[in-house]
Design an enzyme around this catalytic site. Structure first.
Site, PDB file in Angstrom:
ATOM      1  N   HIS A  32       0.938  -1.151   0.163  1.00 17.58           N
ATOM      2  CA  HIS A  32       0.051  -0.041  -0.135  1.00 17.58           C
ATOM      3  C   HIS A  32       1.072   1.334   0.033  1.00 17.58           C
ATOM      4  O   HIS A  32       0.556   2.207   0.819  1.00 17.58           O
ATOM      5  CB  HIS A  32      -1.053   0.124   1.338  1.00 17.58           C
ATOM      6  CG  HIS A  32      -1.941  -1.170   1.237  1.00 17.58           C
ATOM      7  ND1 HIS A  32      -3.228  -0.979   0.628  1.00 17.58           N
ATOM      8  CD2 HIS A  32      -1.920  -2.341   1.731  1.00 17.58           C
ATOM      9  CE1 HIS A  32      -3.885  -2.087   0.424  1.00 17.58           C
ATOM     10  NE2 HIS A  32      -3.144  -3.060   1.582  1.00 17.58           N
TER      11      HIS A  32
ATOM     12  N   ASN B  98     -10.216  -3.341   2.015  1.00 14.83           N
ATOM     13  CA  ASN B  98      -9.978  -3.039   0.826  1.00 14.83           C
ATOM     14  C   ASN B  98     -11.294  -2.844  -0.007  1.00 14.83           C
ATOM     15  O   ASN B  98     -12.160  -2.842   0.558  1.00 14.83           O
ATOM     16  CB  ASN B  98      -9.286  -4.369   0.178  1.00 14.83           C
ATOM     17  CG  ASN B  98      -7.954  -4.840   0.513  1.00 14.83           C
ATOM     18  OD1 ASN B  98      -7.165  -3.706   0.408  1.00 14.83           O
ATOM     19  ND2 ASN B  98      -7.337  -5.973   0.685  1.00 14.83           N
TER      20      ASN B  98
ATOM     21  N   TYR C 146       0.958  -4.997  11.599  1.00 13.72           N
ATOM     22  CA  TYR C 146       0.664  -3.370  11.245  1.00 13.72           C
ATOM     23  C   TYR C 146       1.446  -2.473  12.285  1.00 13.72           C
ATOM     24  O   TYR C 146       2.229  -1.847  11.906  1.00 13.72           O
ATOM     25  CB  TYR C 146      -0.743  -3.074  11.262  1.00 13.72           C
ATOM     26  CG  TYR C 146      -1.399  -3.659   9.886  1.00 13.72           C
ATOM     27  CD1 TYR C 146      -1.517  -4.973   9.203  1.00 13.72           C
ATOM     28  CD2 TYR C 146      -1.774  -2.591   8.781  1.00 13.72           C
ATOM     29  CE1 TYR C 146      -2.051  -5.007   7.976  1.00 13.72           C
ATOM     30  CE2 TYR C 146      -2.311  -2.737   7.659  1.00 13.72           C
ATOM     31  CZ  TYR C 146      -2.401  -4.151   7.196  1.00 13.72           C
ATOM     32  OH  TYR C 146      -2.771  -4.382   5.997  1.00 13.72           O
TER      33      TYR C 146
END
Length: 488
Positions: free
Chosen positions: A59, A131, A341
């Site tokens: 991303h 998404n 993350y």
């Protein structure tokens, strides 16, 4: 803090000291060497050399905006989460992105789009990392790193490589549902404003009575879904690599604020065990005939960030930010991301990334975290450890905070695939997408897109598996792909 410096239009150093010159460095004589004690020159060069932070591995290319989320329907019977209570309006930040492309890649490459949201709730930050598709390429985090490498550049040539992509996909049939989405119309949205967003993962909601539900998030665009054909996207990639970024910024600047309506699929927790699909499998959707959408509220983006780097490049979204009333599920991909993350944020923008402007909660932070690189705020505690005798915060003293968890019924940790449900198959849902949702024109475009993509594959074995892949999904589509690749 008081600024005692008088107003001035002059340049300063980063310490606020008047700068000696914006154009000439300090040297020995008119034609002599530059001297090391020209501190302003050294500061400018050193700062410039460090302007970039590592780009996101996944991303990397994207942009976003600030806005609000407003609840339009009462869903308090399902969750006690603050941001979903009746009448609540919550400030938020959204970031849209491509998955595989690096920072300078075109916005219009065929790729899933990231749909990351940060809600600044009265109970802390809640993040949803989704998404523009309701499924993903795999169901186990053990495979994620290998998958991403197959979609990136060949380390030998430095080029994107269709052979690598199809080698991975054709050896991983669980990818079939996502690849069908990717090769279909929604593989290239016309703009970010014209695409939906999904949590993809299954989450848990818990209400004030302690009742629990499995849920999926659907953000449906109020602008209408629209897409680019492969030919349009190729042309735009050459004309304006920042097409999607520019479109969002200019729309908000002219007051055309995009919005999305959030609706939920909600499954009573005891229905999961014998549901016909594994409800925690990221490659599967829940058919809406089984669990219809329930409207919750509307997200509107109405403010462009004042500085792209500060507010977008430094924005850190993490699915581990779960406020009371919302929790994870046994979805293995989600559980892997709960670690991955925040770990990547600590590496990319520093251990104190939560103090950066886009990540700073809008509520008081009472954490025992301290020190570390670029720390700005002291701990808002009476001591820097727990337990303590000085009135420091104590999670055990909080009342009315229900943490959503699920019961682990097995007495051991195992490494094994999801249990099979009666309709579990890697190809059932992509086949239904093709046969029941797409019309003839959409199927024609799907075949053209697949043939165009697979035609660049250089390995005969991979090409054969790609044909079998589509034949397993749908025999007619597979036959047409084979004919297209063979000049038929």
């Amino acid at each position: 803090m008081v600024d005692y410096r008088p107003e001035s239009q002059g340049t300063t150093t980063n310490a606020g000291i008047p700068a000696p010159s914006d154009e000439q460095s300090l040297s020995v004589g008119r034609d002599g060497p530059v001297v090391l004690h020209d501190a302003y020159l050294i500061e400018k060069m050193a700062q410039f050399n460090r302007e970039r932070v590592p780009e996101r591995v996944v991303h990397a290319k994207g942009s976003g905006a600030y806005g609000t989320f407003r609840v339009t329907n009462d869903v308090s019977q399902y969750t006690c989460a603050d941001l979903f209570q009746p009448g609540r309006e919550t400030p938020m930040l959204a970031r849209f992105s491509t998955v595989a492309g690096e920072m300078g890649s075109p916005d219009t490459w065929r790729d899933p789009r990231g749909f990351a949201l940060k809600f600044y709730t009265q109970q802390g930050n809640y993040d949803m990392v989704g998404n523009n598709t309701p499924v993903f390429f795999m169901k186990d985090p053990q495979k994620f790193q290998d998958f991403i490498r197959s979609q990136k550049r060949d380390p030998r040539t430095g080029l994107r490589d269709n052979t690598m992509q199809w080698d991975y996909w054709s050896l991983s049939p669980e990818s079939a549902h996502q690849v069908t989405w990717l090769m279909g119309d929604r593989g290239i949205p016309r703009t970010w404003r014209n695409m939906d967003g999904f949590s993809s993962h299954t989450y848990q909601w818990i209400n004030a009575k302690g009742q629990r539900f499995w849920v999926k998030y659907h953000f449906r665009t109020d602008q209408g879904n629209d897409f680019l054909t492969q030919e349009e996207s190729d042309r735009i990639a050459g004309e304006d690599a920042d097409h999607h970024r520019r479109d969002l910024f200019e729309a908000i600047e002219r007051g055309d604020h995009p919005s999305w309506t959030l609706s939920m699929q909600i499954m009573p927790i005891d229905e999961a065990a014998d549901y016909r699909f594994n409800p925690f499998d990221l490659t599967k959707v829940w058919p809406k005939g089984d669990y219809p959408l329930i409207e919750v509220g509307r997200m509107t983006l109405n403010e462009n960030p004042g500085n792209h780097f500060i507010h977008i490049e430094q924005a850190a979204f993490e699915p581990s930010n779960l406020v009371p009333g919302i929790g994870p599920s046994p979805d293995k991909m989600l559980l892997g991301r709960l670690f991955s993350y925040p770990d990547t944020h600590r590496y990319r923008i520093g251990v104190n990334y939560t103090e950066l402007p886009p990540n700073r909660p809008h509520v008081r932070v009472r954490s025992y975290a301290k020190d570390g690189h670029m720390r700005q705020f002291p701990p808002d505690t009476a001591a820097v450890y727990h337990p303590n005798s000085f009135g420091g915060p104590d999670a055990g003293r909080q009342e009315g905070v229900e943490q959503a968890t699920w019961q682990v019924e097995a007495a051991e940790l195992v490494r094994e695939a999801y249990t099979q449900h009666r309709d579990d198959d890697d190809f059932v849902q992509p086949r239904a997408l093709i046969r029941d949702v797409m019309d003839d024109a959409a199927r024609d475009r799907l075949v053209r897109n697949v043939v165009g993509h697979v035609s660049a594959v250089t390995d005969d074995g991979v090409r054969s598996r790609a044909v079998k892949y589509w034949t397993d999904i749908d025999s007619e589509i597979g036959s047409r792909v084979s004919q297209g690749l063979n000049g038929g």
